[in-house]
Design an enzyme around this catalytic site. Sequence first.
Site, PDB file in Angstrom:
ATOM      1  N   ARG A   1      -5.678 -31.668  20.648  1.00  0.00           N
ATOM      2  CA  ARG A   1      -6.077 -30.963  21.402  1.00  0.00           C
ATOM      3  C   ARG A   1      -7.677 -30.856  22.826  1.00  0.00           C
ATOM      4  O   ARG A   1      -7.891 -32.024  22.919  1.00  0.00           O
ATOM      5  CB  ARG A   1      -7.887 -30.794  20.368  1.00  0.00           C
ATOM      6  CG  ARG A   1      -6.852 -30.405  18.545  1.00  0.00           C
ATOM      7  CD  ARG A   1      -8.337 -29.975  18.117  1.00  0.00           C
ATOM      8  NE  ARG A   1      -9.103 -30.535  17.951  1.00  0.00           N
ATOM      9  CZ  ARG A   1      -9.156 -32.026  17.643  1.00  0.00           C
ATOM     10  NH1 ARG A   1      -7.961 -32.380  16.504  1.00  0.00           N
ATOM     11  NH2 ARG A   1     -10.404 -32.911  17.420  1.00  0.00           N
TER      12      ARG A   1
ATOM     13  N   CYS B   1     -34.692 -21.303  43.180  1.00  0.00           N
ATOM     14  CA  CYS B   1     -34.890 -19.991  42.920  1.00  0.00           C
ATOM     15  C   CYS B   1     -33.958 -19.455  41.958  1.00  0.00           C
ATOM     16  O   CYS B   1     -32.468 -19.575  41.459  1.00  0.00           O
ATOM     17  CB  CYS B   1     -35.098 -19.347  44.185  1.00  0.00           C
ATOM     18  SG  CYS B   1     -35.671 -19.920  45.498  1.00  0.00           S
TER      19      CYS B   1
ATOM     20  N   ARG C   1     -20.122 -32.677  11.091  1.00  0.00           N
ATOM     21  CA  ARG C   1     -20.260 -31.389  11.477  1.00  0.00           C
ATOM     22  C   ARG C   1     -19.669 -30.538  10.438  1.00  0.00           C
ATOM     23  O   ARG C   1     -20.512 -30.702   9.723  1.00  0.00           O
ATOM     24  CB  ARG C   1     -19.964 -31.668  13.020  1.00  0.00           C
ATOM     25  CG  ARG C   1     -20.277 -30.329  13.322  1.00  0.00           C
ATOM     26  CD  ARG C   1     -19.995 -30.304  15.721  1.00  0.00           C
ATOM     27  NE  ARG C   1     -17.919 -30.549  15.857  1.00  0.00           N
ATOM     28  CZ  ARG C   1     -17.765 -30.059  16.793  1.00  0.00           C
ATOM     29  NH1 ARG C   1     -18.759 -29.977  17.767  1.00  0.00           N
ATOM     30  NH2 ARG C   1     -16.828 -30.377  16.361  1.00  0.00           N
TER      31      ARG C   1
ATOM     32  N   ASP D   1     -31.967 -16.697  42.539  1.00  0.00           N
ATOM     33  CA  ASP D   1     -30.702 -16.154  43.020  1.00  0.00           C
ATOM     34  C   ASP D   1     -30.376 -16.621  44.067  1.00  0.00           C
ATOM     35  O   ASP D   1     -29.190 -16.622  44.560  1.00  0.00           O
ATOM     36  CB  ASP D   1     -30.733 -14.837  43.457  1.00  0.00           C
ATOM     37  CG  ASP D   1     -31.837 -14.093  42.623  1.00  0.00           C
ATOM     38  OD1 ASP D   1     -31.340 -13.890  40.888  1.00  0.00           O
ATOM     39  OD2 ASP D   1     -32.845 -13.249  42.289  1.00  0.00           O
TER      40      ASP D   1
ATOM     41  N   TYR E   1     -40.987 -21.890  46.549  1.00  0.00           N
ATOM     42  CA  TYR E   1     -41.698 -22.196  44.823  1.00  0.00           C
ATOM     43  C   TYR E   1     -42.630 -23.455  45.105  1.00  0.00           C
ATOM     44  O   TYR E   1     -41.845 -24.141  45.070  1.00  0.00           O
ATOM     45  CB  TYR E   1     -40.907 -21.096  44.204  1.00  0.00           C
ATOM     46  CG  TYR E   1     -40.674 -19.636  43.919  1.00  0.00           C
ATOM     47  CD1 TYR E   1     -41.709 -18.892  44.277  1.00  0.00           C
ATOM     48  CD2 TYR E   1     -39.650 -20.020  43.617  1.00  0.00           C
ATOM     49  CE1 TYR E   1     -41.185 -18.073  43.795  1.00  0.00           C
ATOM     50  CE2 TYR E   1     -39.178 -18.524  43.591  1.00  0.00           C
ATOM     51  CZ  TYR E   1     -39.881 -17.342  44.004  1.00  0.00           C
ATOM     52  OH  TYR E   1     -39.598 -15.511  43.302  1.00  0.00           O
TER      53      TYR E   1
ATOM     54  N   HIS F   1     -11.596 -34.783  13.854  1.00  0.00           N
ATOM     55  CA  HIS F   1     -12.476 -34.454  15.293  1.00  0.00           C
ATOM     56  C   HIS F   1     -13.195 -36.137  16.125  1.00  0.00           C
ATOM     57  O   HIS F   1     -13.942 -36.421  14.965  1.00  0.00           O
ATOM     58  CB  HIS F   1     -13.340 -33.206  16.000  1.00  0.00           C
ATOM     59  CG  HIS F   1     -13.638 -33.410  17.068  1.00  0.00           C
ATOM     60  ND1 HIS F   1     -12.786 -33.364  18.500  1.00  0.00           N
ATOM     61  CD2 HIS F   1     -15.040 -33.260  17.755  1.00  0.00           C
ATOM     62  CE1 HIS F   1     -14.046 -33.388  19.755  1.00  0.00           C
ATOM     63  NE2 HIS F   1     -15.077 -33.056  19.586  1.00  0.00           N
TER      64      HIS F   1
ATOM     65  N   LYS G   1     -11.992 -22.017  23.846  1.00  0.00           N
ATOM     66  CA  LYS G   1     -13.527 -21.908  23.700  1.00  0.00           C
ATOM     67  C   LYS G   1     -14.844 -21.838  24.984  1.00  0.00           C
ATOM     68  O   LYS G   1     -13.686 -21.741  25.947  1.00  0.00           O
ATOM     69  CB  LYS G   1     -14.337 -23.056  22.672  1.00  0.00           C
ATOM     70  CG  LYS G   1     -14.337 -23.524  23.277  1.00  0.00           C
ATOM     71  CD  LYS G   1     -14.935 -24.999  21.884  1.00  0.00           C
ATOM     72  CE  LYS G   1     -14.779 -26.546  22.913  1.00  0.00           C
ATOM     73  NZ  LYS G   1     -14.582 -27.311  20.936  1.00  0.00           N
TER      74      LYS G   1
HETATM   75  C1  LIG Z   1     -14.289 -28.960  22.223  1.00  0.00           C
HETATM   76  C2  LIG Z   1     -13.182 -28.654  21.027  1.00  0.00           C
HETATM   77  C3  LIG Z   1     -11.586 -29.814  21.316  1.00  0.00           C
HETATM   78  C4  LIG Z   1     -11.681 -29.865  23.292  1.00  0.00           C
HETATM   79  O1  LIG Z   1     -12.573 -31.059  23.691  1.00  0.00           O
HETATM   80  P1  LIG Z   1     -12.380 -31.646  25.018  1.00  0.00           P
HETATM   81  O2  LIG Z   1     -13.217 -32.773  25.416  1.00  0.00           O
HETATM   82  O3  LIG Z   1     -13.228 -30.470  26.189  1.00  0.00           O
HETATM   83  O4  LIG Z   1     -10.930 -32.333  25.200  1.00  0.00           O
HETATM   84  C5  LIG Z   1     -11.400 -30.671  20.954  1.00  0.00           C
HETATM   85  N1  LIG Z   1     -11.816 -30.238  19.398  1.00  0.00           N
HETATM   86  C6  LIG Z   1     -12.583 -29.794  18.602  1.00  0.00           C
HETATM   87  C7  LIG Z   1     -13.141 -29.821  17.212  1.00  0.00           C
HETATM   88  C8  LIG Z   1     -13.646 -28.975  19.246  1.00  0.00           C
HETATM   89  O5  LIG Z   1     -14.614 -28.433  19.078  1.00  0.00           O
END
Ligand SMILES: *Cc1c(COP(=O)(O)O)cnc(C)c1O
Length: 373
Positions: free
Chosen positions: A220, A305, A138, A307, A259, A167, A43
């Site tokens: 994941r 700054c 979530r 840039d 600045y 998760h 992502k």
């Molecule tokens: C982003 C995400 C992950 C990956 O997490 P990391 O800490 O980057 O490994 C795994 N599961 C879900 C649902 C996520 O949104």
Amino acid sequence: MSMLGWCKSMLRKTWLEINLDNLYFNCRYIIEHTHKKLIAIIKANGYGCGDVEIAKVALEAGASMLAVSSLDEAMALRNGGIEAPILILGYVDSMDARILIDNDIATSVVSLDWVKELVKNNIEGLKIHLKVDTGMNRIGIKDIDELKEAYTILKNAKADVEGIFTHYACSDLDPNIKTNDQFNKFKQAYEALDADFKYVHCDNSDAAISYDENITNTVRIGIGLYGYVSYPSKLKRVISLYTTIINVKTVHEGETIGYGATYKCEHDEIIATLPIGYADGFIRRNSGRKVYVEGEYATLVGRICMDQCMIKLSKKYPVGTIVELIGEHIKMEDMANELGTIVHEIITNFNERLTRRYIKNGKEYLIVNKRVV
Ligand SMILES: *Cc1c(COP(=O)(O)O)cnc(C)c1O
């Protein structure tokens, strides 16, 4: 070593360097270390590293699936020629079911209400992963009866419910009391459904390294692909950030830098200018931190700054000298600590203005500048 030939060929001498050999190593290491299938999470444009490039290497290394956060990120992969299985982890409008099916993209259950909306469409063959909410609050379904109802509705609508997952909220913390609690809730829900799923997955990167169980068959992994986890590991760091000196001069005692005139030279000082600033994602709070120049650590003086920014050196280096902002000597984990954030936020802040330089088989493989295509 100050002015490399390839550096001259870059229009902008500030670049993120992405080591695809280390990425490949990390994917292999995770698959071999966990003995589980790998869902590579790419992502946010592959955590800022380029979604298609990262996807190709993860797949070469044996990833079973890719995951993104939204339908447009999934379509970007399909349009980039990626044919592997893709899972969307976030919300997809139920009206877009057809697009998911036509492009063979799997998606995640948001809530029971979402499932009821979804089945107003023809979803025969749509690939779905049940999301069990075990404590993130979530997305996903918490209640086991609701979960069973969602599963039955989807099966009756002839969806392909190929996965179930949850998760973790605290996998970076040791001891994993919350993780244990979440895992037990997941296990209960999974056993209550009493169904076969091709993909059963809980672990993100930190959990894959630190937490052991024998219910899941898939992990994941996002940040771990790039080598950054909260526990000691053999993973290799993938990302470096370099720029070059574009101006160097002596600034006299009593003069100020940048600045707001926030930095005042206490004696004659050698000050160099670097072509990177907060519009690249190198945020203003970096002021006062160190960078690395040919054996010395130099301090970022004055405000960053939009840039450009300035560093204080012990001696004059020629224009074109390479400066490491993140790499072997300046660890991104330390930078995250110093900035009061996490590595994920630092790398996803780097934007298209930075050239991406990819290393493969130890050599420069590809240079991508999205502003010049
Ligand atoms: C982003 C995400 C992950 C990956 O997490 P990391 O800490 O980057 O490994 C795994 N599961 C879900 C649902 C996520 O949104």
